[in-house]
Design a protein around this motif. Structure first.
Motif, PDB file in Angstrom:
ATOM      1  N   LEU A 171       1.185  -1.328  -0.275  1.00  0.00           N
ATOM      2  CA  LEU A 171      -0.206  -0.136  -0.559  1.00  0.00           C
ATOM      3  C   LEU A 171       0.776   1.109   0.282  1.00  0.00           C
ATOM      4  O   LEU A 171       0.575   1.845  -0.457  1.00  0.00           O
ATOM      5  N   SER A 172       1.895   1.287   0.695  1.00  0.00           N
ATOM      6  CA  SER A 172       2.951   2.245   0.738  1.00  0.00           C
ATOM      7  C   SER A 172       3.924   2.761  -0.179  1.00  0.00           C
ATOM      8  O   SER A 172       3.466   3.589  -1.154  1.00  0.00           O
ATOM      9  N   ALA A 173       4.104   1.428  -1.387  1.00  0.00           N
ATOM     10  CA  ALA A 173       4.571   2.118  -2.985  1.00  0.00           C
ATOM     11  C   ALA A 173       3.249   2.443  -3.503  1.00  0.00           C
ATOM     12  O   ALA A 173       3.567   3.064  -4.787  1.00  0.00           O
ATOM     13  N   ILE A 174       2.064   2.026  -3.423  1.00  0.00           N
ATOM     14  CA  ILE A 174       1.051   2.052  -4.431  1.00  0.00           C
ATOM     15  C   ILE A 174       0.930   3.613  -4.113  1.00  0.00           C
ATOM     16  O   ILE A 174       1.027   5.124  -4.933  1.00  0.00           O
ATOM     17  N   GLU A 175       1.087   4.031  -2.853  1.00  0.00           N
ATOM     18  CA  GLU A 175       0.648   5.886  -2.384  1.00  0.00           C
ATOM     19  C   GLU A 175       2.052   6.838  -3.520  1.00  0.00           C
ATOM     20  O   GLU A 175       1.583   7.953  -3.841  1.00  0.00           O
ATOM     21  N   ASP A 176       2.802   5.864  -3.127  1.00  0.00           N
ATOM     22  CA  ASP A 176       4.254   6.350  -3.608  1.00  0.00           C
ATOM     23  C   ASP A 176       4.105   6.572  -5.223  1.00  0.00           C
ATOM     24  O   ASP A 176       5.161   7.112  -5.641  1.00  0.00           O
ATOM     25  N   GLY A 177       3.144   6.162  -6.093  1.00  0.00           N
ATOM     26  CA  GLY A 177       3.291   6.259  -7.113  1.00  0.00           C
ATOM     27  C   GLY A 177       3.638   4.812  -7.871  1.00  0.00           C
ATOM     28  O   GLY A 177       3.986   5.256  -9.213  1.00  0.00           O
ATOM     29  N   MET A 178       3.950   4.074  -7.552  1.00  0.00           N
ATOM     30  CA  MET A 178       4.788   2.550  -8.080  1.00  0.00           C
ATOM     31  C   MET A 178       3.533   1.810  -8.504  1.00  0.00           C
ATOM     32  O   MET A 178       4.313   0.207  -8.355  1.00  0.00           O
ATOM     33  N   TYR A 179       2.773   1.863  -8.453  1.00  0.00           N
ATOM     34  CA  TYR A 179       0.990   0.620  -8.875  1.00  0.00           C
ATOM     35  C   TYR A 179       1.527   0.321 -10.050  1.00  0.00           C
ATOM     36  O   TYR A 179       2.122   0.761 -11.213  1.00  0.00           O
ATOM     37  N   HIS A 180       1.478  -1.676 -10.558  1.00  0.00           N
ATOM     38  CA  HIS A 180       2.055  -2.152 -11.621  1.00  0.00           C
ATOM     39  C   HIS A 180       0.589  -3.099 -11.605  1.00  0.00           C
ATOM     40  O   HIS A 180       0.073  -4.290 -10.129  1.00  0.00           O
ATOM     41  N   SER A 181       0.468  -3.134 -12.164  1.00  0.00           N
ATOM     42  CA  SER A 181      -1.071  -4.345 -12.409  1.00  0.00           C
ATOM     43  C   SER A 181      -0.690  -6.219 -12.027  1.00  0.00           C
ATOM     44  O   SER A 181      -1.985  -6.108 -11.413  1.00  0.00           O
ATOM     45  N   SER A 182       0.884  -6.389 -11.359  1.00  0.00           N
ATOM     46  CA  SER A 182       0.647  -7.163 -11.047  1.00  0.00           C
ATOM     47  C   SER A 182       0.892  -7.580  -9.730  1.00  0.00           C
ATOM     48  O   SER A 182       0.433  -8.410  -8.881  1.00  0.00           O
ATOM     49  N   MET A 183       0.459  -6.277  -9.004  1.00  0.00           N
ATOM     50  CA  MET A 183       0.411  -5.518  -8.029  1.00  0.00           C
ATOM     51  C   MET A 183      -1.467  -6.282  -6.935  1.00  0.00           C
ATOM     52  O   MET A 183      -1.447  -6.898  -6.391  1.00  0.00           O
ATOM     53  N   LYS A 184      -1.981  -6.122  -8.117  1.00  0.00           N
ATOM     54  CA  LYS A 184      -3.504  -6.469  -7.582  1.00  0.00           C
ATOM     55  C   LYS A 184      -3.396  -8.073  -7.626  1.00  0.00           C
ATOM     56  O   LYS A 184      -4.725  -8.681  -6.171  1.00  0.00           O
ATOM     57  N   ALA A 185      -2.772  -8.598  -8.144  1.00  0.00           N
ATOM     58  CA  ALA A 185      -2.910 -10.734  -8.096  1.00  0.00           C
ATOM     59  C   ALA A 185      -2.621 -10.551  -6.559  1.00  0.00           C
ATOM     60  O   ALA A 185      -2.363 -11.140  -5.520  1.00  0.00           O
TER      61      ALA A 185
END
Length: 577
Positions: free
Chosen positions: A428-442
């Motif tokens: 969640l911290s990585a997503i907040e820092d803008g490091m989201y990737h589609s593989s993170m969902k699974a």
């Protein structure tokens, strides 16, 4: 220069009884020594089994060879041929597997170094050889029987007759009547036809010091089974048709049990029997033989009017103890079983079946008294104060062990849940820092499922409570032991409770003593826990794995405290914290 290491070789030699002689061992050793010399090895050990079939696994030297192999006493096994090591496919395969595991090659003069291919082919050939040998032996014995000769063994009342032929060979399989023994055979038949039991006849023969047919391998005394035998299998003096000049062969076949390596006799159908008339060997006339057969039939009908014995053997007919200590009570004078001589009293079976020449103990005792005294002795010791304390301590230990296991599982699950939550927080911290990737969902979905599983597991397995002993725990234990006799009489609990109790006792020795109750002193031995020693004056904290000991008239200590608790538990629900 590095010195050459010479392999240490172990030689194995064997000869069986068929058409071989003891010199065969020396012949095998000679060719094995030559092979070892040619290879530049040295002889470390020599193992030899004489007169033993290769189909047997329990050969003394063969077993010693395997034990020494595990101790590293040699580097290679040498034999004349693979069939010298074993002729059984299963045994030779297991031996090869064991030697391969130990890094020891097997080398034979006939085949060279043994591989899996040799094991398969030679094992099959050896098995076929044994089968073919058995068939040829059987055919040869059948030919001897058709000539009226013996196919092996010697019946009581006869002796072997040897004659030298013109070519210098000696005749085999010839028998003639031994007049002294034939007189005893006729006496047995007449006594039985006159109404005497096999037990009475055996006792009379023993009293006169007449040796029995098994005197060469037994104790030389007659027993009822020696006379009565088994009428279906033709065993026993009264069932041997040779006494009326009729030779019956192939009644039964012997099959080896692969688990125990012991032979078991199986009755062949009557159509497979071979019968030959040998009138020169008749001892009993036809009328006397028929009198005995009529009496035997009448006794069988009286004992078993429904004819159940004529039916097939079934597992549900397996004999089970009729009484609490059936099969455990023995005579302290001769070692024979103490059996029920009537509906209510135990007595020495040796004296009853073989007479006073075998045992002079003619004392008897009521079955109920034996059971009462044994149970009273057990109950008295089980109620010793130190033993009650041991019960409480045992309960505490078992509870703590179970609690420790549950606590360990809970701690593991708690750590795993913390790690999962840490990974979720990092993602969640990585997503907040803008490091989201589609593989993170699974990945996030998988972590959430694992968190849900661990959370549910912790909720369903709450933290184990602290041990709280019931204030009446000692009294409950006392009540259970007091209820021991009732447990053994309750139809719903008798089987379980009696099996547990019989597991504690291996023998109950009865020694005649006029000064003791019932005219007997009782000595009990078995796997009772060492805690029973607490009844002694110097009793201390019970040992849960004590050695064997004995008390006259009471009990003998061994191991198995849990069996004591099993009996006690038979009457009431389990204790809970």
């Amino acid at each position: 220069m590095t010195a050459t290491i010479r392999l240490r070789a172990a030689i194995y030699a064997r000869y069986s009884t068929e058409l071989q002689r003891e010199a065969s061992i020396e012949d095998q050793l000679h060719v094995c020594r030559r092979l070892i010399a040619d290879r530049g090895w040295e002889i470390a050990e020599v193992y030899a089994d004489k007169g033993v079939s290769g189909s047997l696994l329990l050969r003394p030297s063969f077993q010693q060879l395997q034990q020494d192999a595990g101790r590293g006493r040699f580097d290679v096994v040498v034999s004349e041929g693979l069939d010298r090591l074993s002729r059984d496919q299963e045994h030779i395969a297991a031996f090869h597997k064991r030697m391969t595991f130990l890094g020891l090659p097997i080398v034979t003069v006939a085949e060279g170094e043994i591989s899996e291919l040799h094991i398969g082919l030679k094992g099959t050939m050896s098995a076929l050889f044994l089968k073919d040998l058995a068939q040829k032996t059987h055919r040869g014995l059948e030919g001897r029987v058709r000539e009226g000769k013996s196919a092996g063994g010697k019946s009581y009342g006869y002796r072997v007759r040897r004659e030298v032929r013109a070519d210098g060979s000696v005749t085999t399989g010839e028998r003639e009547i031994d007049q002294q023994q034939a007189t005893i055979v006729e006496r047995i038949f007449r006594a039985y036809a006159a109404g005497q039991s096999a037990r009475t006849i055996a006792a009379a023969l023993n009293a006169e010091g007449i040796s029995s047919p098994d005197s060469g391998k037994g104790d030389g005394t007659w027993g009822p089974s020696t006379i009565s035998g088994n009428w279906k299998r033709g065993t026993g003096i009264l069932n041997n048709e040779l006494y009326i000049g009729r030779l019956v062969w192939n009644r039964q076949t012997f099959v080896k049990d692969p688990a125990t390596q012991k032979r078991q006799a199986r009755l062949n159908p009557a159509s497979a029997w071979l019968t030959e008339d040998v009138p020169h060997l008749r001892i009993i006339d036809e009328d006397l033989w028929q009198e005995v057969k009529v009496r035997q039939g009448a006794i069988r009908a009286e004992i078993n009017p429904a004819g159940v014995l004529g039916g097939p053997n079934r597992p549900e007919r397996a004999r089970r103890p009729n009484y609490l200590f059936s099969g455990l009570v023995t005579c302290g004078c001769c070692g024979a079983s103490y059996t029920l001589i009537n509906k209510t009293r135990y007595g020495c079976a040796g004296m009853r079946n073989k007479g006073k020449a075998f045992c002079t103990n003619g004392a008897t005792i009521r079955r109920e008294e034996v059971e009462t005294r044994v149970l009273s002795g057990l109950k008295e010791r089980l109620l010793h104060p130190d033993l009650i304390a041991a019960f409480v301590e045992e309960y505490r230990r078992a509870f703590n062990e179970a609690a420790a296991d549950a606590s360990k599982d809970r701690d593991t699950q708690t750590r795993e849940l913390a790690q999962v939550e840490k990974k979720i927080a990092a993602m969640l911290s990585a997503i907040e820092d803008g490091m989201y990737h589609s593989s993170m969902k699974a990945k996030m979905a998988g972590l959430e499922d694992e968190k849900t599983r661990l959370t549910r597991a912790l909720e369903e397995a709450p933290e184990p409570p602290a041990l709280r002993l019931h204030p009446s725990l000692s009294e409950l234990y006392r009540e259970r032991i007091e209820d021991l006799a009732a447990s053994l009489q309750d139809p719903g609990l008798r089987l379980e409770a009696s099996e547990a109790l019989r597991g504690l006792i291996s023998e109950i020795r009865m020694l005649p003593d006029e000064d003791e109750p019932g005219g007997h002193r009782i000595e009990i031995s078995g796997a009772l826990a060492g805690i029973l020693a607490l009844g002694e004056p110097d009793g201390r904290k019970p040992r849960l794995a004590a050695g064997a000991g004995a008390w006259s008239g009471t009990v003998v200590a061994g191991t198995g405290f849990e069996h004591c608790l099993a009996i006690a538990r038979a009457r009431r629900p389990r204790l809970t914290s």
